[in-house]
Design a protein around this motif. Structure first.
Motif, PDB file in Angstrom:
ATOM      1  N   LYS A 170      44.126  75.593 -13.670  1.00  0.00           N
ATOM      2  CA  LYS A 170      43.383  74.348 -13.419  1.00  0.00           C
ATOM      3  C   LYS A 170      43.453  73.925 -11.949  1.00  0.00           C
ATOM      4  O   LYS A 170      42.652  73.130 -11.497  1.00  0.00           O
ATOM      5  N   ARG A 171      44.445  74.425 -11.207  1.00  0.00           N
ATOM      6  CA  ARG A 171      44.645  74.138  -9.785  1.00  0.00           C
ATOM      7  C   ARG A 171      44.683  72.638  -9.485  1.00  0.00           C
ATOM      8  O   ARG A 171      44.143  72.179  -8.488  1.00  0.00           O
ATOM      9  N   ALA A 172      45.323  71.883 -10.364  1.00  0.00           N
ATOM     10  CA  ALA A 172      45.392  70.439 -10.196  1.00  0.00           C
ATOM     11  C   ALA A 172      46.602  69.880 -10.927  1.00  0.00           C
ATOM     12  O   ALA A 172      46.962  70.365 -11.998  1.00  0.00           O
ATOM     13  N   THR A 173      47.203  68.850 -10.346  1.00  0.00           N
ATOM     14  CA  THR A 173      48.257  68.128 -11.047  1.00  0.00           C
ATOM     15  C   THR A 173      47.598  67.304 -12.147  1.00  0.00           C
ATOM     16  O   THR A 173      46.366  67.220 -12.233  1.00  0.00           O
ATOM     17  N   ILE A 174      48.401  66.659 -12.969  1.00  0.00           N
ATOM     18  CA  ILE A 174      47.834  65.833 -14.043  1.00  0.00           C
ATOM     19  C   ILE A 174      47.009  64.686 -13.456  1.00  0.00           C
ATOM     20  O   ILE A 174      45.915  64.396 -13.930  1.00  0.00           O
ATOM     21  N   GLY A 175      47.503  64.072 -12.396  1.00  0.00           N
ATOM     22  CA  GLY A 175      46.744  63.005 -11.744  1.00  0.00           C
ATOM     23  C   GLY A 175      45.440  63.509 -11.149  1.00  0.00           C
ATOM     24  O   GLY A 175      44.395  62.844 -11.240  1.00  0.00           O
ATOM     25  N   MET A 176      45.467  64.687 -10.560  1.00  0.00           N
ATOM     26  CA  MET A 176      44.248  65.273  -9.995  1.00  0.00           C
ATOM     27  C   MET A 176      43.249  65.609 -11.098  1.00  0.00           C
ATOM     28  O   MET A 176      42.041  65.420 -10.925  1.00  0.00           O
ATOM     29  N   PRO A 199      44.828  83.847  -3.014  1.00  0.00           N
ATOM     30  CA  PRO A 199      44.769  83.169  -4.304  1.00  0.00           C
ATOM     31  C   PRO A 199      45.679  81.941  -4.307  1.00  0.00           C
ATOM     32  O   PRO A 199      46.654  81.886  -3.568  1.00  0.00           O
ATOM     33  N   LEU A 200      45.331  80.983  -5.121  1.00  0.00           N
ATOM     34  CA  LEU A 200      46.166  79.792  -5.260  1.00  0.00           C
ATOM     35  C   LEU A 200      47.147  80.052  -6.396  1.00  0.00           C
ATOM     36  O   LEU A 200      46.832  79.894  -7.562  1.00  0.00           O
ATOM     37  N   ASP A 201      48.337  80.506  -6.033  1.00  0.00           N
ATOM     38  CA  ASP A 201      49.358  80.778  -7.032  1.00  0.00           C
ATOM     39  C   ASP A 201      50.429  79.691  -6.965  1.00  0.00           C
ATOM     40  O   ASP A 201      50.299  78.731  -6.228  1.00  0.00           O
ATOM     41  N   GLY A 202      51.464  79.867  -7.760  1.00  0.00           N
ATOM     42  CA  GLY A 202      52.540  78.882  -7.807  1.00  0.00           C
ATOM     43  C   GLY A 202      53.233  78.675  -6.471  1.00  0.00           C
ATOM     44  O   GLY A 202      53.578  77.558  -6.111  1.00  0.00           O
ATOM     45  N   ALA A 259      53.924  74.288 -11.497  1.00  0.00           N
ATOM     46  CA  ALA A 259      53.317  74.525 -12.811  1.00  0.00           C
ATOM     47  C   ALA A 259      51.918  73.925 -12.929  1.00  0.00           C
ATOM     48  O   ALA A 259      51.078  74.465 -13.644  1.00  0.00           O
ATOM     49  N   THR A 260      51.663  72.828 -12.244  1.00  0.00           N
ATOM     50  CA  THR A 260      50.347  72.195 -12.369  1.00  0.00           C
ATOM     51  C   THR A 260      49.363  72.706 -11.319  1.00  0.00           C
ATOM     52  O   THR A 260      48.283  73.185 -11.660  1.00  0.00           O
ATOM     53  N   ILE A 292      39.544  66.178  -9.509  1.00  0.00           N
ATOM     54  CA  ILE A 292      39.624  66.913  -8.244  1.00  0.00           C
ATOM     55  C   ILE A 292      40.446  68.176  -8.457  1.00  0.00           C
ATOM     56  O   ILE A 292      41.256  68.267  -9.380  1.00  0.00           O
ATOM     57  N   VAL A 293      40.230  69.142  -7.561  1.00  0.00           N
ATOM     58  CA  VAL A 293      40.869  70.439  -7.686  1.00  0.00           C
ATOM     59  C   VAL A 293      41.236  70.954  -6.298  1.00  0.00           C
ATOM     60  O   VAL A 293      40.556  70.646  -5.316  1.00  0.00           O
TER      61      VAL A 293
END
Length: 172
Positions: free
Chosen positions: A86-92, A106-109, A80-81, A97-98
């Motif tokens: 946004k292509r980033a976790t919450i910490g990222m 593509p950067l998908d799930g 989900a993150t 950073i991305v």
């Protein structure tokens, strides 16, 4: 155009021409990892508490589900993150950073989940070797980045970099 040209994106940033995209990247990745560990730990704690209570209410049946629900929640967190726009976790996101694909896909799930799974496997097997890869690859990629075909970059200067690289491609 050969298959090699279609698999690797030639416009990937280079640390020598766009150093701002790579400044402090390893420290930012490490800090983002710790932030994400805290978030995942909180998520697992909440799920465990709910599962224990549900286990008492179902005479122990819900406790068996925890074996599947806890790992699934970690996979869903990464999907989900990292798989979002946004292509980033919450910490990222907090560390600016991305995650960027390098092979034109593509950067998908699914790619985000595969990236996370390969990350955890390589870190679990040998985190020092994965870290050494980041120290000696030009774009500071770790083993899982190279395997999956991703690149970690600083988010804030990235838009300026892509605008510059696409402006130089323009015939006008």
């Amino acid at each position: 155009m050969s298959t090699t040209d279609t698999n690797m994106r030639p416009e990937l940033p280079d640390p020598s021409t766009a150093p701002e995209l790579f400044e402090g990247l390893l420290l930012r990745r490490g800090t983002a990892y710790v932030i994400d560990l805290f978030i995942i730990s909180a998520l697992i704690t909440i799920i465990t508490i709910v599962g224990v209570i549900a286990g008492f209410l179902t005479f122990g049946l819900a406790w068996g589900a925890l074996i599947l629900v806890i790992p699934a929640s970690v996979v869903v967190y990464y999907g989900a993150t990292l798989g979002s726009f946004k292509r980033a976790t919450i910490g990222m996101q907090m560390m600016d950073i991305v995650l960027t694909p390098t092979r034109g896909q593509p950067l998908d799930g699914w790619l985000a989940i595969i990236h996370a799974l390969v990350f955890w496997v390589t870190v679990w097997i040998s985190w020092p070797i994965s870290l050494l890869f980041a120290l000696f690859t030009p774009r500071q990629q770790m083993i899982h980045d190279l395997i999956v075909g991703t690149l970690m970059l600083r988010r804030s200067p990235m838009a300026r970099h892509w605008e510059r690289s696409h402006a130089s491609d323009s015939p006008y």
